[in-house]
Every structure is written in structure tokens, then in C-alpha cells.
Write an enzyme that holds these catalytic residues in place. Sequence first.
Site, mmCIF file in Angstrom:
data_model
loop_
_atom_site.group_PDB
_atom_site.id
_atom_site.type_symbol
_atom_site.label_atom_id
_atom_site.label_comp_id
_atom_site.label_asym_id
_atom_site.label_seq_id
_atom_site.Cartn_x
_atom_site.Cartn_y
_atom_site.Cartn_z
ATOM 1 N N TYR A 1 6.090 -11.539 4.864
ATOM 2 C CA TYR A 1 5.487 -11.434 4.610
ATOM 3 C C TYR A 1 4.499 -11.922 3.254
ATOM 4 O O TYR A 1 5.480 -12.041 2.449
ATOM 5 C CB TYR A 1 5.495 -9.820 4.074
ATOM 6 C CG TYR A 1 4.610 -8.486 3.317
ATOM 7 C CD1 TYR A 1 2.784 -8.865 2.853
ATOM 8 C CD2 TYR A 1 4.746 -8.055 2.871
ATOM 9 C CE1 TYR A 1 2.292 -8.465 2.211
ATOM 10 C CE2 TYR A 1 4.190 -6.677 1.710
ATOM 11 C CZ TYR A 1 3.229 -6.983 2.212
ATOM 12 O OH TYR A 1 1.931 -6.388 1.297
ATOM 13 N N THR B 1 0.862 -1.606 0.376
ATOM 14 C CA THR B 1 -0.316 -0.374 -0.082
ATOM 15 C C THR B 1 0.545 1.479 -0.359
ATOM 16 O O THR B 1 0.426 2.448 -1.069
ATOM 17 C CB THR B 1 -0.824 0.017 0.707
ATOM 18 O OG1 THR B 1 -1.628 -0.817 1.438
ATOM 19 C CG2 THR B 1 -1.802 1.589 0.919
ATOM 20 N N VAL C 1 -3.757 -5.465 9.187
ATOM 21 C CA VAL C 1 -2.735 -5.025 8.556
ATOM 22 C C VAL C 1 -3.707 -4.415 6.936
ATOM 23 O O VAL C 1 -3.637 -4.234 6.576
ATOM 24 C CB VAL C 1 -1.551 -5.333 7.707
ATOM 25 C CG1 VAL C 1 -0.503 -4.162 7.717
ATOM 26 C CG2 VAL C 1 -0.586 -5.752 9.497
ATOM 27 N N LYS D 1 2.617 -11.560 8.255
ATOM 28 C CA LYS D 1 1.513 -10.912 7.760
ATOM 29 C C LYS D 1 0.960 -11.952 6.113
ATOM 30 O O LYS D 1 1.498 -11.577 5.429
ATOM 31 C CB LYS D 1 1.902 -9.268 7.191
ATOM 32 C CG LYS D 1 0.812 -8.714 7.338
ATOM 33 C CD LYS D 1 1.368 -7.405 6.089
ATOM 34 C CE LYS D 1 -0.229 -6.856 4.939
ATOM 35 N NZ LYS D 1 0.653 -6.085 4.139
#
Lengths: 310, 310, 310, 310
Positions: free
Chosen positions: C140, C52, C212, C168
Site C-alpha cells: 500500500y 478511509t 480503491v 495499491k
Amino acid sequence: MSNTFHLPLKGIVPPMVTPLTFDSKLDSKGLNSILEHLIRGGVHGIFILGTTGESASLSVDFKNILIEESLRIVDGRVPVLVGITDSSTETSRHLANEANKYGANALVSAPPFYFNLSQCELIDYYNSLADKLPLPMFLYNMPSHTQISFEVDTVLKLSKHPKIIGLKDSSGNAPYFKKLLYSVRKDSSFILFTGPEEILAESVLMGGDGGVPGGANLFPELYVELYDAAIKKDFSRIIPLHNLIMEISTNLYSIDSNQSSYLKGLKAALSCLNICAANLVSPLTTFKNSERDLIAKRLEIIQHNLSEII
Amino acid sequence: MSNTFHLPLKGIVPPMVTPLTFDSKLDSKGLNSILEHLIRGGVHGIFILGTTGESASLSVDFKNILIEESLRIVDGRVPVLVGITDSSTETSRHLANEANKYGANALVSAPPFYFNLSQCELIDYYNSLADKLPLPMFLYNMPSHTQISFEVDTVLKLSKHPKIIGLKDSSGNAPYFKKLLYSVRKDSSFILFTGPEEILAESVLMGGDGGVPGGANLFPELYVELYDAAIKKDFSRIIPLHNLIMEISTNLYSIDSNQSSYLKGLKAALSCLNICAANLVSPLTTFKNSERDLIAKRLEIIQHNLSEII
Amino acid sequence: MSNTFHLPLKGIVPPMVTPLTFDSKLDSKGLNSILEHLIRGGVHGIFILGTTGESASLSVDFKNILIEESLRIVDGRVPVLVGITDSSTETSRHLANEANKYGANALVSAPPFYFNLSQCELIDYYNSLADKLPLPMFLYNMPSHTQISFEVDTVLKLSKHPKIIGLKDSSGNAPYFKKLLYSVRKDSSFILFTGPEEILAESVLMGGDGGVPGGANLFPELYVELYDAAIKKDFSRIIPLHNLIMEISTNLYSIDSNQSSYLKGLKAALSCLNICAANLVSPLTTFKNSERDLIAKRLEIIQHNLSEII
Amino acid sequence: MSNTFHLPLKGIVPPMVTPLTFDSKLDSKGLNSILEHLIRGGVHGIFILGTTGESASLSVDFKNILIEESLRIVDGRVPVLVGITDSSTETSRHLANEANKYGANALVSAPPFYFNLSQCELIDYYNSLADKLPLPMFLYNMPSHTQISFEVDTVLKLSKHPKIIGLKDSSGNAPYFKKLLYSVRKDSSFILFTGPEEILAESVLMGGDGGVPGGANLFPELYVELYDAAIKKDFSRIIPLHNLIMEISTNLYSIDSNQSSYLKGLKAALSCLNICAANLVSPLTTFKNSERDLIAKRLEIIQHNLSEII
């Protein structure tokens, strides 16, 4: 096996479209027409019930009739290969037996296409299937539709089975095809055919045995001539013939962006040529008039260009 | 642009490996050695900072040095193409300017490889990038690593940009390459190179402009000879030369089943030939001794076979 | 490590957008504004340089500045996680050191995204990377962008490394996340965050440590409230808060069908709220006015609905 | 339609395995045994001829018998859903009529899985199929096997057809399922079931109507209890029941890394429980003794754990 079938099979073996009436019955008149058209065009064999034949969309009863009628019409004039691909092994075996009963020369089988088999499972499946088949079989590599590829090592292992005599590769993956030629073909008579007509010329130039080009339903003699030119390495013929096939591919197979555009375009063109009707069987649908008109216009130019070189 | 660079570029343009010390610094001695080896081998150009050059794994500082040193060593003897692929456009532009500063002849750019751009976004990206580039650029189609393909229509549109002069296709998708030749090349001087060495011969036979074969790091003269034979349609040379390349591909690039096996095998072989060290930069790792021994043994046979035909 | 960071980290850790000027420089005023907005919203941490944050599109020099400025502004008020994902390991290490220098609390790393590493290669890569890191790290999982997934067994092995403290998961693959909770979390304090905000509630309900969520850039308090409600299993709050997030997701993230629509919509909405400008960095592009007007209209309804429940 | 079927259907609807003799015939004794086991376990419905039922591998003749016998045994005690998925539309229609003839309550259809239909083609296909169906139908989203996903907008459009009453989502894509709940379910009675048992609890917690869990073949009461607990938001029950399902999933479904491991493990466990034989139909194969022994050992622990909470 028929007298006309001398292994190894080489040349152009079109994947015949399945002629259909508007209500999805077998169009017997169309079947006769396309088979005579193909044989007249000099093809080296005919492959029924492949992807181009919409095999996956046809019921078993329909396939039984198509096998019987096709073999009756061909009557040994050219070798006939019958697709037996099905997600059910029992159904594949049934189709193999039907094909044998009516005099087919060989079978063609893509992997069962619902469960994603591992390469080990694929080897077990094909060895066990081949053991019980009444006819020799070609493997059919078609990852865009089956989601499974035959790895080179898998083909090498399966090529040892006496019933497995070749492979038709429709992946378009040219390095893969070269690896098959180098690793599997070496010291063997394993037959390697290529699917996509855009690479027919180069496949034959580099040692492939021929092609299974959908466009040969329209103009069988064009593909047979290109095959002959490629065998003779005659580039003065190869290039213009290849370019005409590129024109067919570019102008007829991509009217819309769906995967089905190839089949809809091919059948629309066949109907413009009065070879058989444009009908497709569900889940695919037939082109509308506007698209058919576009095909007709483009086909006229192609026919003109064809008449200048053949 | 250097005097040696007459567009359109044609022939063999090896994707140079990046010679590395054991602690991932640039191996200047190895760099000199491989560049001289390539030039001596008669290559038509050299492509630095491609996939084979492990470009994505190198820091910008490293690339700055590599560009400067490579261009200094080559010194205009052959055209040099510099890869500027990066997920950051600013970094791509920086690399383009460095390349220009030290006298590179052209740039090569694969799509940014983190965000999956649509074809529209790809067209906007490349038009906007090309507008500001100090050198002509090749598109680089590498879907196995970037997850994006340039569709034929996209290439057709981008080929109109004066700075975009060609495309290197590493997809191995041969029907796609034929479509590019038919649709984009027609009536233009757009340059079409092929990546996978297994299809170098056929690409040139069918009208492609040459290849970017990784194996040319090892034996540049072999690939140059194959290119020449293909240009002349001399099949008595094409077939044995092609088969030797298949032997290289089959025996050196697939020691294990990882995608990295190609690069690890190639660098291990280069170190056996004393051209440069076998080291790879993280995230890739160098082959262990056992694998290097296997490469050495196979390489000996390949060298013997090579000596018999060149 | 900062006093504010008590492991295990739990709660809402928004992936901060990177505020940009129209010419792709860091918008320092916007950076201050969004960081204060997030902290005021009660978030439990802030993750800079994620997907993002358009991390892959930013140059190293840009990232250096962003890390320094962000940590200076936050000044220990909440934990800060810094993304170090890069296709170059050296660059990842450099970013990790910068993050440490300015007081970050942890690092976040998705796999190098150009070469497709095998699971074995992934384990080697992460063990070797983590050995030298100055801070604890989160894995991630982002297969839609990196093309690689961490298999459950891989996470299990990597979770033994003292520097690797959590993961994540942005895959949206809920059975996979449940397997991580069952197999990796059991008997450990390994932290498991979920990416997609559409499944924030259920992830926390089933034992996940938090989320998140990109939308927390807009309305941090909404996501913090949903997290609190999920921790308390308070369905009278969970359902309306979740539905509002679904309204945000449905109405702001899919204005067009490109993968980038999420980011373009999110930044357009942030600019409507005067938090920071809508600018994206190449290769992504900013929404046109017509799309921004649509976002503004939809955002008004969302704000009204939000005011009724928070 | 049977009296027992009150729309909307909710709860646990196991995808029944198909009991087979060693030579791939229907095991009528096993069929009776598993159906009684399921009904005794309190399931809210039974789904025959799904993926877990190896539907794609069975011949039409086999399916005809299975439909008739299953419906005769169930005799209206619970609703029965019949899978009609086939690559041939004609065959799907035939199966639908058989299902209706013997008293089934609803049909389930995944997209034809050979040709890759576009979303437009999918909508046309389903509208046209549904028009002629004698019973209401569930869509079946199973992209790992069919390679096609129903996009949210597609489901929204198809949900307007009076015959299309719900969707079973086996994608495991949880954000997608939330979008269906938010966009399709809103203001409608469209039924949304989830496939993977690992996310049964959360799907129901967030508003889903129930699940089609394969493990319910083994322990139907476990899944029914979890459904009840989820409906009541009773987390003191949800968590231990969910963890037991995770134990089943982790220990029985992944003995090897093939996609088929789930089905082979499930049937091996059923045979250990003397519910039906472990046989699978080609192309899948039955676990060897060593793998079956491992399953037996793990199953014992699971049974012990189950006895402590139910």
C-alpha cells in the site's frame, strides 16, 4: 585583497538590505545611508547581495551597479563580501569578477537553486567554480530557499579547496552547525558563520566565528555588543541583549505568515528609522500602511528597551 | 505523584532504550541493568517509551509490561516519564492510565502520526486528551518522525492547560527553541527540554531546562556533568564535555546513512558495555558483526577520552 | 481462501469507512448497512481498515471486532481485504492472523509509519513480514501519510515474493504508476490498483486492474459502471461518469483545507444518505451542522445528476 | 502574432533542448538541426527555454541570442513558445520583450524560484506580470524545481486574466490535473498541457490539450502519432506507442539516480542520433563515455522497436 581584511574574518557581518526606489531602481542615497549606519555601528564586515539583499530578484545590471557603488562608499573601511549566487554559473562568475574589480574581499555562494544537485554534483560544481574565482569564497547553506543542504562530509571535502574559506549556515539546524564545528573546523581555520540572529549568542558561545544577522541592518551596535559579550562569556550582558533580539524577531518579522514577512518587516522598520525606503522588488511586495503602522509602534518600544541597555 | 518529583523538572532525563531479547521480548535483566546504570549515573529523571525506546514498534501488551516493571525497579528513586504517543487516542489514554497505576510521574505525547493534523486540530486534540489524563503531560515535538510541528502559537495556547506542563523539542531547530523560551516560557513555569544531545549545552546556557539525550543511556554521568557545567556557565568544563558528546555523536550514530543508524549504533554500544543486548525490534534491525566491531573500536577510544575528563 | 476470490482480483474494491457510534464504539447496525450497500452496488471486493477506515486511529481490540463482524456479514459474497498496517510489526502479524481466522481473502500493508525506513530496510521488512503471513498481501503506497514511497525497483524486487500479489497506489503520481505497469506488471500477474478516484478511469484505460475509491462508499454502482466503461473503452460512458466523480470530489471532499476534510465530508455524506453515522474517531473530529448542511445540499444535486446517468 | 498560431494551441509542443558547444556557447549548427528535426517530425509547436532547455543555467545574453536565432530559423512554420522564468521579474519582462521582438507566439512562466511565495503572492505576481506582457502567457507548474505549486483555485483566478491562456503541468500529479480540467477548463478555452511523457496518452484521453514531452526531441513523430491516436481513442495504436515511450523513459532517463539523469540521458541520446552534441551547461555535467555507450546500445533497440510501429 584590502588591508582591512585579516583572515579569518570574525564577528558581525550584516546581510545588507538593498535600498530601492519605489520603481525598483537602486536608491543611491539610501545605500549611502545604510552603509554609513552599519560602519558607524561597528560591524566587522558587510555582506551585500544575500537573501536579505533580495539578490535573487535583482537583474545582473542592477547588481553590477550595486557592487560598484557599495565598494566605492565603503572604501576599504570594513571587509565587503559579495553574494554571487545565481542559477547560471556564468552569471556567478561574472559577478565574482565585478566584485573583484571594485575591491571586494570575499564572495558568498549558495548552490544553484533550480536543478536539485546531488552532493557529488555539488562538490564538482564548487570545486570547478572555486578554481576560477579571483577571490576567496564562503559557502552559503540556505536550504529553505535553495532546497539543497551541504552535508557535513561535503563541507569537509570542499573545505580543502584553498579558495573556499568558510560557510554561512542559515539553516537554523543547530546540531548540524555543531557537527560542522566539530568535524570541519577542527585543525583548520575554516570560518563558520551562523545566519539566524535568534541563535547568534549560542553559536559564538560554542565556537562559531560570528553571525550574519538581518536585524543588524536596524541596530548594528546591538548585534556587535552581543557578539562581544558572547566572546567574553559575559552572561550578564548576553541574556538581556539576546532577549532584545528575540523581541525584534518576534515583533517585526512575523506580521503575516508568509516567508516574505521577515523582509517586509525589516524594510518597513528601516524606513521608520529613516535609514532607507521600505520598497521591495518584485516578486515581493511592500507592506501596506496598516502593517507599517504596526511595525512603527512596536519599533518604538524596541528602541526604548534598546536605549536602556546599550 | 511521587515525593521525588518536584516541579518544574530540570536536568538530564534520558530516553531509555528498550532492552530486548533476540526474539523481541522484554529483556528483564537488561531492563534492571540499564535502569540501575542510569540512576547510578545521577540522572534527574527517566523517560521510557520514547523514540529511542522504539515505542512505535512495540505492541500495547509489551508496553504494559515495560511500564509496570520499570516503575517497580525505579521505585520512586527518580521521576519517571512515560511516552503515550500512539496513532490511536484510545491507546494513548490506556497507556496513560497504566502509567498512573504503577506510579509514573508524568506523560509524554507526540502528535498522532498518521493523519496530518492542522494546528487547530492539534490544539483540539491535546486539550481534549489532557482533560482526561490522570497525570501531567509533556508535549513532544518530533517532526522528523511525526511530520507535524507544534507552532509557537500552538504551544503558547496549549501551555495554558493545567495538565500540559512542558515540551520536549527534538526538532534541532534552534531558532524555534529560542522562540519557545522567549514567548512561552516568559512569566510561566512551562518546562522546555531539548532532544538532540549536540545542542544540550547551548540550550541550557540560553535558559532551557535540560535535555533528553540518547547518549545518556551509555554515559549518564557525562551528560549530567555537562548539564551542571552549563548551569554554572563553566566553560572550562562545558567545552571538553561537549566535544566528547560530539565524538560520541559523530562516531557511533552514523555508521550508515539510514535514519535508524542512531538507534542501531546506540544499542550496539550498549551491548559492548554489557549494559543490555544490541537487539532492535522490527521494523528496525540489529547491526551485523562488522558494524558492531567498528562500534566497539570507536567506543574504546571514547571510553579512554571519557576517563580523562570525568 | 474463499471460493469467490479468483486471482488476480480486478475491479472496484472500496476502502470501507468504519461506522462509529458517537462515543467511538463500532456501530454494528451501520456496519451491516454499509456492507450490504456495497455488495448491492456490485463491488468486486471490500477493503476494511484502510486510511478511509481510520485504521490508524483504532485500537487493536476494536480492529479485532471489526474484522470478525465484517467477515461474518460479508460471508464470502465478495472478497475481503484487511489492512494490517501498524507501526508495530507484532501488531500487524496479529491482525493478519485475525483476518485469516475469520476468512479474509488478502491483506493490505502500508510501511510502518514512524521510523523512516530506507528502501533496503523496506525490502527486508516486507520479505520478512510476508514469509510469516497466512494470506497473500498487497503493498500500500501512501506517501502523504507514511512519508515513505515504494520505489519502482523496490516493488519489482518485492513482487517476486509469492505472498506479495499486488500494490495499491494512493500517491496520485501517475508517471510512477505507469512505470509500475511497465516495469513490474510486464510478464507477471502482479495486481496494480489505484487509490485516488479522480484517476480511476485513466488508470484502468492504461492497464491498471481497478481502483480503491473512497467515494464508492456513497455510490458503489457509479464506480463499478465507470470501471466497466473503462474496460470497454466506452468513452460515451467514461466521460459523464468521470465528471460526476469529479463533482463528488470537488464538492464533498474539500469543505475546509485540512487533510481530514475528505474523510469528514465522506462520512457526513454517508450520514445524509442514512447509510451510517457521520462520527469520526479521535484525533479526527466530525463536521459541525453548518458543514453537514452544506454537504447535504451539494449531495442532493449530485444525486439528481447521478439519477440522470445511471 | 504569426498566422500559424490559431488559439487554442493543441498537440505536441516539445521542450527543446539547448544545443551547446563543449565550452557552453550556443551550437548554432545543432540549433538548426534540432529545429528542422522537430518541424519535420510534425510537432504542433516548439517551447524553447524550459527546464529541458536548461533555461535556469543560461545567462541573459545567451538567451537573447537563442531567442533571436530560434525564431529566425523557425520562421513562422510552427508556433514558438518562449520560457521567461527567472527569479528576477525585471529579467522575465526583458525576455518577454525579446521574444515578442523576434516573433514568438506565446510565453511560458514558472514562479520565481528563490523566495517561496504564498498563493496570494503568486496571484498578485502573475496578475501584475501579465498586465505588462506583449504576448499571451502559459503558467508553468513545476513544483519539483520551483518548490511552489499553483493551487487549483489560484489557477482558476489567474485564468480570468486575458493574457493568461493556459498552463503546463509538470507535476505528474494526475488528480490535480483532473481537477484543473474539471474546475478551470469547464466553460473556458484555457489550455491545459501535461509535462511528463509517461502520462501523455491518458491526459489527452481525459480531455487535456496535449503535451510537452522531452523525448519528442529525439523522436517527434512518435509523440505526434500518440497524440493523434489518443485524440481518436484508437487503443490499438495508443498502447504500443505508449509502451515505446515507457521504454524510452525507463532506459534513457535513469542511468543514475540524480534528478539530472533525465537531461544527461536525453542529450547523450541526441548526440548518438547526430542531432546535436551531448554537452550540458554548468551546474549540470555531461555523461562520461561509459554512460554514453550504454545509452547508445539501448537507443539502438529503441530505434528498432520504433521502426516496427511507425
